[in-house]
Structures are given as C-alpha cells and as structure tokens.
Enzyme design. Structure first.
Site, mmCIF file in Angstrom:
data_model
loop_
_atom_site.group_PDB
_atom_site.id
_atom_site.type_symbol
_atom_site.label_atom_id
_atom_site.label_comp_id
_atom_site.label_asym_id
_atom_site.label_seq_id
_atom_site.Cartn_x
_atom_site.Cartn_y
_atom_site.Cartn_z
ATOM 1 N N ASP A 134 34.440 43.823 27.657
ATOM 2 C CA ASP A 134 35.582 42.955 28.247
ATOM 3 C C ASP A 134 35.551 41.497 27.462
ATOM 4 O O ASP A 134 34.754 41.359 26.431
ATOM 5 C CB ASP A 134 35.176 42.579 29.966
ATOM 6 C CG ASP A 134 36.392 41.833 30.406
ATOM 7 O OD1 ASP A 134 37.478 41.828 29.944
ATOM 8 O OD2 ASP A 134 36.145 41.304 31.520
ATOM 9 N N CYS A 182 39.321 46.760 29.928
ATOM 10 C CA CYS A 182 40.370 46.850 30.835
ATOM 11 C C CYS A 182 41.692 45.995 30.463
ATOM 12 O O CYS A 182 42.703 46.118 30.832
ATOM 13 C CB CYS A 182 39.993 45.711 32.050
ATOM 14 S SG CYS A 182 39.379 44.079 31.529
ATOM 15 N N GLN A 231 40.546 47.414 38.883
ATOM 16 C CA GLN A 231 40.455 47.739 37.841
ATOM 17 C C GLN A 231 39.279 48.787 37.617
ATOM 18 O O GLN A 231 39.473 50.032 36.937
ATOM 19 C CB GLN A 231 39.913 46.732 36.746
ATOM 20 C CG GLN A 231 39.688 46.933 35.373
ATOM 21 C CD GLN A 231 40.892 47.570 34.721
ATOM 22 O OE1 GLN A 231 41.995 46.570 34.546
ATOM 23 N NE2 GLN A 231 40.806 48.663 34.020
ATOM 24 N N ARG A 243 45.814 52.385 36.253
ATOM 25 C CA ARG A 243 45.892 51.125 37.242
ATOM 26 C C ARG A 243 46.856 51.684 38.323
ATOM 27 O O ARG A 243 46.847 51.393 39.492
ATOM 28 C CB ARG A 243 46.295 49.903 36.667
ATOM 29 C CG ARG A 243 45.237 49.040 35.517
ATOM 30 C CD ARG A 243 43.932 48.886 36.396
ATOM 31 N NE ARG A 243 43.999 47.830 37.199
ATOM 32 C CZ ARG A 243 44.177 46.412 37.216
ATOM 33 N NH1 ARG A 243 44.327 46.199 35.933
ATOM 34 N NH2 ARG A 243 44.356 45.749 38.110
ATOM 35 N N HIS A 261 36.468 42.584 40.218
ATOM 36 C CA HIS A 261 37.927 43.377 39.690
ATOM 37 C C HIS A 261 37.874 44.593 40.264
ATOM 38 O O HIS A 261 37.858 45.658 39.278
ATOM 39 C CB HIS A 261 37.891 43.103 38.142
ATOM 40 C CG HIS A 261 39.562 43.208 37.803
ATOM 41 N ND1 HIS A 261 40.423 43.422 38.647
ATOM 42 C CD2 HIS A 261 39.960 43.233 36.480
ATOM 43 C CE1 HIS A 261 41.608 43.625 37.916
ATOM 44 N NE2 HIS A 261 41.154 43.434 36.739
ATOM 45 N N ARG A 317 45.668 37.381 43.121
ATOM 46 C CA ARG A 317 44.693 37.058 42.167
ATOM 47 C C ARG A 317 44.365 35.673 42.015
ATOM 48 O O ARG A 317 45.361 34.935 41.952
ATOM 49 C CB ARG A 317 45.397 37.634 40.763
ATOM 50 C CG ARG A 317 44.676 37.158 39.625
ATOM 51 C CD ARG A 317 45.123 37.982 38.406
ATOM 52 N NE ARG A 317 44.726 39.167 38.193
ATOM 53 C CZ ARG A 317 44.637 39.927 36.884
ATOM 54 N NH1 ARG A 317 45.182 39.502 35.835
ATOM 55 N NH2 ARG A 317 44.272 41.201 37.145
HETATM 56 N N1 NVA Z 1 37.169 39.227 32.752
HETATM 57 C C1 NVA Z 1 38.673 39.095 32.420
HETATM 58 C C2 NVA Z 1 39.335 40.466 32.817
HETATM 59 C C3 NVA Z 1 40.884 40.229 32.705
HETATM 60 C C4 NVA Z 1 41.636 41.378 33.227
HETATM 61 C C5 NVA Z 1 39.214 37.691 32.980
HETATM 62 O O1 NVA Z 1 38.869 37.563 34.072
HETATM 63 O O2 NVA Z 1 39.961 37.088 32.604
HETATM 64 N N1 CP Z 2 43.255 44.468 33.317
HETATM 65 C C1 CP Z 2 44.006 43.780 33.886
HETATM 66 O O1 CP Z 2 43.484 43.329 35.094
HETATM 67 O O2 CP Z 2 45.140 43.194 33.163
HETATM 68 P P1 CP Z 2 45.947 42.051 33.605
HETATM 69 O O3 CP Z 2 45.255 40.671 33.649
HETATM 70 O O4 CP Z 2 47.110 42.086 32.589
HETATM 71 O O5 CP Z 2 46.572 42.392 34.790
#
Ligand code: NVA
Ligand code: CP
Length: 316
Positions: free
Chosen positions: A233, A273, A140, A301, A137, A110
């Site tokens: 989101d 998500c 997800q 997930r 992502h 990540r």
């Molecule tokens: N768009 C959000 C998704 C979090 C799971 C982010 O990147 O923070």
């Molecule tokens: N939806 C998602 O990716 O959650 P986290 O940021 O908690 O991993």
C-alpha cells in the site's frame, strides 16, 4: 399508533467483528452478483432504498463503486462531502447520525479516527459501513479476498505477505481478514511502523484457533518467502502528507520489486488497493506485470459492496 418493531441493525465496521461463515457468505453473494451483472440479469434487491455516503477524505473507487452498486441494486446513493454538510461546521456526530437515519436506509462513512464511525454506528438507527478510517479498510479487504479466491480458487492454506506500513488501515484489515479465512499472513515493516498491538494480538489469537501463522518482521526477504499473495500500500496514507518525504526514506527497502518477488512463490499474485505510486512502494514492472490483479481487485469493490449492502439492508 401501532409500534413498529425493527430487527436489530448490523454494521460493517471491521472484518474482525464478522464470523468466518458470514465473510464466506458475503464472498459467495459477491460472486453471484458479479455473475448476474456479467449476464445482464437485473438485481433489484434494494429497490427504493437509499445509502448516504459521508466522505471526509478523497475517494475514487469507494465512492463510485458504492454509488454504482446501489443503483444496480435498484436503490439510490447520496454523496455527502463533509465540507458541504453541517458536520464540517461542527454539528455533532450524534445529531448527524440521528437526523440522517430519518432519511436514508444505510450510511457509509470515510473518515480519519476509527472512533468516528463507531460513534456514527452507536447513534444511527440504520446500518453503518466503514468506507475507510485511519485504522481499518474492511470493504477493501473483502474485495481482496474475492480477488484472491477468483485467482487461486481457494483461500485456506495460502500465505499472504504485506509489505510496507504495518500500522495502516490496509494492513490491519488484512491481518483480520487473512486469519479469519484460514490464511497465513506475514507483515514486513520497519521498526516504529508495526501493526497496532491490539489488532495484531487479536489476529494472533484468531490464528491460534484456526491453526494458521501470523508473522511480523523487519526483513522483507524473510517475510515474503514462499508467499502466494504479495500486497503493499502507499507509504503515506491520507492525512500523513506532511510525513511523505520522511516516509520515502523509512520504507525504501520495502519496495515490491522484481528482485524481492523472487523470494515469493513463482505464481504469486500481486494486489494493491490503489491509488499506487509506481517507483515508490511498487515498481511499474510488478504492478503492470503478469502477476498483478489490481484492476480485478478494483472491480471487485463493486461486487463486494453490493453483497455488503444486500446483506445489511435486505431485511431492514
Ligand atoms: N492506506 C491508504 C489506503 C487508500 C485507499 C490511505 O489510507 O490513504
Ligand atoms: N482503494 C480505495 O479505497 O480507493 P479510493 O481511495 O479511490 O476509494
């Protein structure tokens, strides 16, 4: 010493790089693994395998579901915060990928720039999974597709509407995932926050092949019309904290609320998500209401990740 011949590794960096048939197979595998878990059947498909998980951003769901999933498959997972490994002190991605490939059987990352996971995948000898970048992502969205299938008993022919920041990771992976699976998708976003043009263009090409529609517009009411699935989101993604205040203004008309959802189908399904900000991108009435499947989505997930891990690792 005899040469060891290895089969070519496959990575999971975006939904777009996987075929419809492969995604379908992953969804079926995820459903089977979910059923096995509910029935208490052991699933030791990855006995002795190790997943390294590099996190340059926070996570609840991704971290815990990958770790739990790996254990449930008989393997092990290592949490590697970039703050604690030498990557955070400037060791190159190339060296990190090569070294970790000597210890683990797969890597999940990540991070911020999508190019970082691409570089990891280029230099790692083991499969690399994108656990979220600024651009995509995909894990997800696989869980989202599973959730939609469970609730609607089909994917093909449904209309998905995404509202809010069209330029973020969720919207991009959804665009790829929806058209791959034969769904129409509409995106409601303000000017300046439209999807990445390359990803949108590719989704439109794929949509033309599949005979489905991709629509992008500024009007939330127009875009949500007759939607089967409503998705939003956060308005400020990780890394955009300094823009959060300004984004509250920019996106205020894109809140998923009771009045806007009157334009969707009467039996629409709401997905997010998570983490969510109640009162910003969605009202508590919607996310905690009867149309919402956000906790099924979060659970999925786990099952989707197990299917990805099994697919990438079983034959390695
Ligand atoms: N768009 C959000 C998704 C979090 C799971 C982010 O990147 O923070
Ligand atoms: N939806 C998602 O990716 O959650 P986290 O940021 O908690 O991993």
């Amino acid at each position: 010493m005899a040469a060891i011949t290895k089969t070519k590794k496959k990575d999971f960096l975006t939904i777009g790089e996987w075929d419809t048939e492969d995604i379908d197979e992953l969804l079926q595998e995820a459903a089977a693994l979910k059923k096995a878990q509910k029935q208490g059947e052991p699933t030791p498909y990855l006995s002795g395998k190790i997943l390294g998980m590099i996190f340059e951003k926070s996570s609840t769901r991704t971290r815990v579901s990958f770790e739990a999933g790996m254990l449930q498959l008989g393997g092990h997972a290592l949490f590697l915060s970039s703050r604690d490994i030498q990557l955070g002190r400037g060791e190159t991605i190339q060296d990190t990928a090569k070294v970790l490939s000597r210890y683990v059987d797969a890597l999940m990352i990540r991070t911020f720039a999508h190019e970082t996971v691409e570089e990891f995948a280029k230099y790692a000898d083991v499969p690399v999974i994108n656990g979220l970048t600024d651009l995509h992502h995909p894990t997800q969205v696989l869980a989202d597709l599973l959730t939609i299938y469970e609730h609607k008993h089909k994917l093909k022919g449904l209309k998905v509407c995404y509202l809010g920041d069209g330029h973020n990771n969720m919207c991009h992976s959804l665009l790829e995932g929806a058209v791959k699976m034969g769904m129409d998708i509409s995106v409601a976003s303000p000017k300046g926050y439209l999807p990445n043009p390359q990803i949108l263009g590719a989704a439109k090409n794929e949509a033309a092949k599949k005979g489905v529609k991709v629509e992008v517009g500024e009007s939330p009411e127009a875009m949500i019309q007759n939607a089967d699935i409503v998705i939003t989101d956060v308005w400020a993604s990780m890394g955009q904290e300094e823009e959060a205040k300004q984004r509250l203004q920019v996106f205020q008309n894109y809140q998923v609320n009771e009045s806007l959802c009157k334009h969707a189908k009467a039996d629409f399904l709401f997905l997010h998500c998570l983490p969510a900000h109640r009162g910003e991108e969605v009202t508590a009435g919607i996310i905690d209401g009867p149309h919402s499947a956000v906790f099924d989505e979060a659970e999925n997930r786990l099952h989707a990740h197990k299917a990805i891990l099994k697919k990438l690792l079983e034959k390695c």
